[in-house]
Design a protein around this motif. Sequence first.
Motif, mmCIF file in Angstrom:
data_model
loop_
_atom_site.group_PDB
_atom_site.id
_atom_site.type_symbol
_atom_site.label_atom_id
_atom_site.label_comp_id
_atom_site.label_asym_id
_atom_site.label_seq_id
_atom_site.Cartn_x
_atom_site.Cartn_y
_atom_site.Cartn_z
ATOM 1 N N ASN A 160 0.837 -1.202 0.000
ATOM 2 C CA ASN A 160 0.000 0.000 0.000
ATOM 3 C C ASN A 160 0.871 1.251 0.000
ATOM 4 N N GLN A 161 0.482 2.223 -0.797
ATOM 5 C CA GLN A 161 1.227 3.472 -0.884
ATOM 6 C C GLN A 161 0.737 4.461 0.176
ATOM 7 N N LEU A 162 1.678 5.247 0.700
ATOM 8 C CA LEU A 162 1.337 6.302 1.649
ATOM 9 C C LEU A 162 0.386 7.300 0.993
ATOM 10 N N GLN A 163 -0.666 7.652 1.724
ATOM 11 C CA GLN A 163 -1.620 8.640 1.251
ATOM 12 C C GLN A 163 -1.695 9.782 2.269
ATOM 13 N N VAL A 164 -1.365 10.971 1.837
ATOM 14 C CA VAL A 164 -1.429 12.148 2.698
ATOM 15 C C VAL A 164 -2.174 13.253 1.961
ATOM 16 N N ASP A 165 -3.262 13.710 2.541
ATOM 17 C CA ASP A 165 -3.995 14.865 2.025
ATOM 18 C C ASP A 165 -3.649 16.062 2.885
ATOM 19 N N ARG A 166 -3.173 17.106 2.252
ATOM 20 C CA ARG A 166 -2.728 18.293 2.981
ATOM 21 C C ARG A 166 -3.886 19.241 3.256
ATOM 22 N N GLY A 172 -0.072 23.447 4.846
ATOM 23 C CA GLY A 172 0.776 22.324 4.474
ATOM 24 C C GLY A 172 0.724 21.172 5.444
ATOM 25 N N SER A 173 0.002 21.328 6.548
ATOM 26 C CA SER A 173 -0.107 20.260 7.544
ATOM 27 C C SER A 173 -0.982 19.133 6.999
ATOM 28 N N PRO A 174 -0.735 17.902 7.440
ATOM 29 C CA PRO A 174 -1.579 16.801 6.975
ATOM 30 C C PRO A 174 -2.986 16.910 7.556
ATOM 31 N N ARG A 176 -5.341 14.492 6.429
ATOM 32 C CA ARG A 176 -5.761 13.090 6.402
ATOM 33 C C ARG A 176 -4.563 12.238 6.009
ATOM 34 N N VAL A 177 -4.325 11.161 6.764
ATOM 35 C CA VAL A 177 -3.201 10.273 6.484
ATOM 36 C C VAL A 177 -3.718 8.848 6.389
ATOM 37 N N ASN A 178 -3.429 8.206 5.276
ATOM 38 C CA ASN A 178 -3.871 6.826 5.046
ATOM 39 C C ASN A 178 -5.359 6.642 5.339
ATOM 40 N N GLY A 179 -6.128 7.628 4.927
ATOM 41 C CA GLY A 179 -7.581 7.535 5.033
ATOM 42 C C GLY A 179 -8.170 7.993 6.348
ATOM 43 N N VAL A 180 -7.338 8.400 7.300
ATOM 44 C CA VAL A 180 -7.828 8.831 8.614
ATOM 45 C C VAL A 180 -7.636 10.332 8.757
ATOM 46 N N LEU A 231 2.626 16.073 12.873
ATOM 47 C CA LEU A 231 1.183 15.901 12.989
ATOM 48 C C LEU A 231 0.412 17.135 12.540
ATOM 49 N N GLY A 232 1.037 18.302 12.683
ATOM 50 C CA GLY A 232 0.325 19.531 12.366
ATOM 51 C C GLY A 232 -0.586 19.989 13.484
ATOM 52 N N VAL A 233 -0.590 19.261 14.588
ATOM 53 C CA VAL A 233 -1.388 19.573 15.770
ATOM 54 C C VAL A 233 -0.500 19.398 16.990
#
Length: 265
Positions: A160-166, A172-174, A176-180, A231-233
């Motif tokens: 599975n490929q890493l998925q990061v939605d900014r 620029g903080s994530p 959503r990461v891997n669907g979460v 984490l951006g948080v």
Amino acid sequence: AKPSRGIKQRSRAMANFASPAELARLRDHEKVLVYGENTSRVTKALWMLEETGVPYERVVKPTTEFRTSPDYLRLNPKGTVPTAVFPGDDGPPLVLNESNTITSYVASKYSPGVLYPASPEQVATGWQWLEWGESSVQPTLAPVWIGLTRGDGYPPGRGNQLQVDRDPGGSGSPARVNGVAIADMMCVWAALEAHLAAGERRFILGDNFTFADVTAGIHANRLFHLGPEKLGVDAAAALPRTHEWYGRLCDRPGFQKYVVPQGAG
């Protein structure tokens, strides 16, 4: 379709689960045996054994080797880790798997009334938080932690490929990461934050550390190791009671020995 070799092998192992011959081979061991490398679930068992001071030995191999070992599958047909073998008092050894089960058994057998509460109400409340750690925290934290620390997709090891939605706001903080969603993951932790704040609890069941703190503690170590940069948080600022509780766990030698090193990935 014909059953795969792996299914056939596990089926044969299950037919001989905890066979008399296998138990006889382990009967002379005076120490607890813990199978598994340092995964988050294995470290639960090791941390609790350190807390009780019970002598133990480890059998450390990659989990993939355990899954294909006939000897191991006779002990644990699931092929998972950890597995723990406890010396029998007057009978055969006790073989357990599932990390929460091992954690609670170690506490109840070797530290009754201390690490394992005396009252059924406290036991039930402790189990409630063990289950919360696995059923609510793990599914939301693990994909994020693995993605941000290891750069892997989830579940790992399956291509599975890493998925990061900014954050679309431009930080620029994530988001959503891997669907979460990061916000959803943090919302889960709000439950523990509120619980600790109610009654000024130092630990999950009150003033003293117990088995109830273990599963959430494993995951808190991962959460706070991420840091606001990844984490951006700022989780410590968002969850001050939880961060203080985590600091108390960090004062415990068993936590320092086995859990803290796992947080960085």
